[in-house]
Design a protein around this motif. Sequence first.
Motif, PDB file in Angstrom:
ATOM      1  N   GLU A  95       0.822  -1.202   0.000  1.00  0.00           N
ATOM      2  CA  GLU A  95       0.000   0.000   0.000  1.00  0.00           C
ATOM      3  C   GLU A  95       0.861   1.258   0.000  1.00  0.00           C
ATOM      4  O   GLU A  95       0.539   2.251  -0.644  1.00  0.00           O
ATOM      5  N   ASP A  96       1.988   1.230   0.757  1.00  0.00           N
ATOM      6  CA  ASP A  96       2.864   2.396   0.839  1.00  0.00           C
ATOM      7  C   ASP A  96       3.851   2.380  -0.324  1.00  0.00           C
ATOM      8  O   ASP A  96       5.033   2.109  -0.173  1.00  0.00           O
ATOM      9  N   LYS A  97       3.362   2.668  -1.514  1.00  0.00           N
ATOM     10  CA  LYS A  97       4.199   2.591  -2.706  1.00  0.00           C
ATOM     11  C   LYS A  97       5.282   3.669  -2.708  1.00  0.00           C
ATOM     12  O   LYS A  97       6.407   3.438  -3.163  1.00  0.00           O
ATOM     13  N   ASP A  98       4.995   4.842  -2.180  1.00  0.00           N
ATOM     14  CA  ASP A  98       5.996   5.902  -2.151  1.00  0.00           C
ATOM     15  C   ASP A  98       7.171   5.511  -1.262  1.00  0.00           C
ATOM     16  O   ASP A  98       8.340   5.695  -1.632  1.00  0.00           O
ATOM     17  N   GLY A  99       6.871   4.952  -0.084  1.00  0.00           N
ATOM     18  CA  GLY A  99       7.939   4.525   0.809  1.00  0.00           C
ATOM     19  C   GLY A  99       8.761   3.408   0.206  1.00  0.00           C
ATOM     20  O   GLY A  99       9.987   3.387   0.323  1.00  0.00           O
ATOM     21  N   PHE A 100       8.091   2.485  -0.465  1.00  0.00           N
ATOM     22  CA  PHE A 100       8.805   1.369  -1.077  1.00  0.00           C
ATOM     23  C   PHE A 100       9.652   1.847  -2.244  1.00  0.00           C
ATOM     24  O   PHE A 100      10.772   1.370  -2.459  1.00  0.00           O
ATOM     25  N   GLY A 213      13.843   4.146  13.253  1.00  0.00           N
ATOM     26  CA  GLY A 213      12.551   3.639  12.804  1.00  0.00           C
ATOM     27  C   GLY A 213      12.146   4.047  11.407  1.00  0.00           C
ATOM     28  O   GLY A 213      11.124   3.582  10.919  1.00  0.00           O
ATOM     29  N   GLN A 214      12.936   4.891  10.736  1.00  0.00           N
ATOM     30  CA  GLN A 214      12.608   5.295   9.375  1.00  0.00           C
ATOM     31  C   GLN A 214      13.235   4.310   8.400  1.00  0.00           C
ATOM     32  O   GLN A 214      14.402   4.420   8.050  1.00  0.00           O
ATOM     33  N   THR A 215      12.476   3.304   7.965  1.00  0.00           N
ATOM     34  CA  THR A 215      13.008   2.251   7.107  1.00  0.00           C
ATOM     35  C   THR A 215      13.557   2.851   5.820  1.00  0.00           C
ATOM     36  O   THR A 215      12.880   3.586   5.129  1.00  0.00           O
ATOM     37  N   ARG A 216      14.814   2.498   5.480  1.00  0.00           N
ATOM     38  CA  ARG A 216      15.400   3.038   4.267  1.00  0.00           C
ATOM     39  C   ARG A 216      16.303   2.035   3.590  1.00  0.00           C
ATOM     40  O   ARG A 216      17.132   2.398   2.759  1.00  0.00           O
ATOM     41  N   ALA A 224       7.728  -3.412   7.791  1.00  0.00           N
ATOM     42  CA  ALA A 224       6.972  -3.964   8.916  1.00  0.00           C
ATOM     43  C   ALA A 224       7.275  -3.309  10.246  1.00  0.00           C
ATOM     44  O   ALA A 224       6.637  -3.626  11.234  1.00  0.00           O
ATOM     45  N   ALA A 225       8.249  -2.412  10.321  1.00  0.00           N
ATOM     46  CA  ALA A 225       8.561  -1.768  11.597  1.00  0.00           C
ATOM     47  C   ALA A 225       7.708  -0.514  11.731  1.00  0.00           C
ATOM     48  O   ALA A 225       7.905   0.456  11.025  1.00  0.00           O
ATOM     49  N   ARG A 226       6.772  -0.548  12.647  1.00  0.00           N
ATOM     50  CA  ARG A 226       5.878   0.595  12.815  1.00  0.00           C
ATOM     51  C   ARG A 226       5.933   1.159  14.232  1.00  0.00           C
ATOM     52  O   ARG A 226       5.318   2.158  14.520  1.00  0.00           O
TER      53      ARG A 226
END
Length: 279
Positions: A95-100, A213-216, A224-226
Motif C-alpha cells: 500500500e505504501d508505494k511511495d515509501g517502497f 525507525g525510518q526504514t530506508r 513492517a517496523a511501525r
Amino acid sequence: MTGLPLFPVTMVGSWTRSPELLRAQSRKQRGRISASEFERVADEAVLETLRLQEEAGVDLVTDGEQRRDNFYSFVAEKLDGVRLMSLAEMLDLVEDKDGFERILQTLDVPAFAIRNPTCVGKIERRVPLALDEYRFLRQHTDRPIKVPLPGPYLLTRAMWVKEATRAAYPTKEDLAEDVVRILRQEVSELHDAGADFVQFDEPVLTELVFTQGQTRTFMCAALAARKDPAEELEFAVDLINRVVTGLDGLRVGLHVCRGNWSQQEQILLKGSYHPLAPY
C-alpha cells in the motif's frame, strides 16, 4: 567447544560463491537441473570453502552458506507458506508505494533481481533449515562448527508483508509465534546433532538505531517496523530468548552489521553500535 582459544577466529558465515555455483543455483531455480545435480556442485563448493578455512587456521568453521541463495531468503525452499517475491512484485502489492519506491532507489541492482521470502499462508517446516548443512560439514572436519541461521526478528519482519500475509497472520506478532516455534525446533535438533555454535543473523537491528525507525534499506524488504525503535528492539530480544531458552550447552551468537546493499558509501547506514549494547 573444548580446545577453542579465548577469542576464536571465525567468519560471519557467508563465503563468496563461485561462478559455477551461482550458475547452478540459477539453473536449479529455473528447473533446468535437478536438486541432486545442484547438491553435487554445492558439495564441492562447501569442501573448498572448508579447505580454505582450515588452511587459514580458522578455529570455528562454517559451510560458507554455499547452498543458500542468500542469508535469509533460502527459507522459502524449506518452509510451506512462504514464497519468494521480487521487489518489483512487492511494489505492485504494498500500500505504501511511495515509501517502497524510496527503498528501491537506493539499490545498485534492479528490483526484479532481489527476492524477498514473503509469507502467503500458515508456515510450517517442510524440511530442516540447516541441519543437513551441518551434518555434511561434520563428516568432513573435526573442528568446531558454527551454523548461521536467520534470526527470528529478521524472519518475522521480512516475511510479514501485510497485504500478502494478513489472511494467515493478522499481525507480525502473530507470525512471530510460528517463527519462534520453527526456529526453536531447528536449533534443538542442531543441538542434539552436536553443533557447537549457532549464530543468529539480525542485521536489521542496526537499521532501528541508525535510522530511528525510518526504514530506508531493502535489508528486510517489508515495511513492517511501525513501533518505536526501543519497542522493536525489546520485541527482537524477546524472540531470540524464546528460541534459545533451556538449550543448555549450546553457544549462541548474534550477527549485526550495516549492510552491503549499495556500493555508494553515502547511502549505507552509519552510526555507533553502542545503542544496541543494553539489549
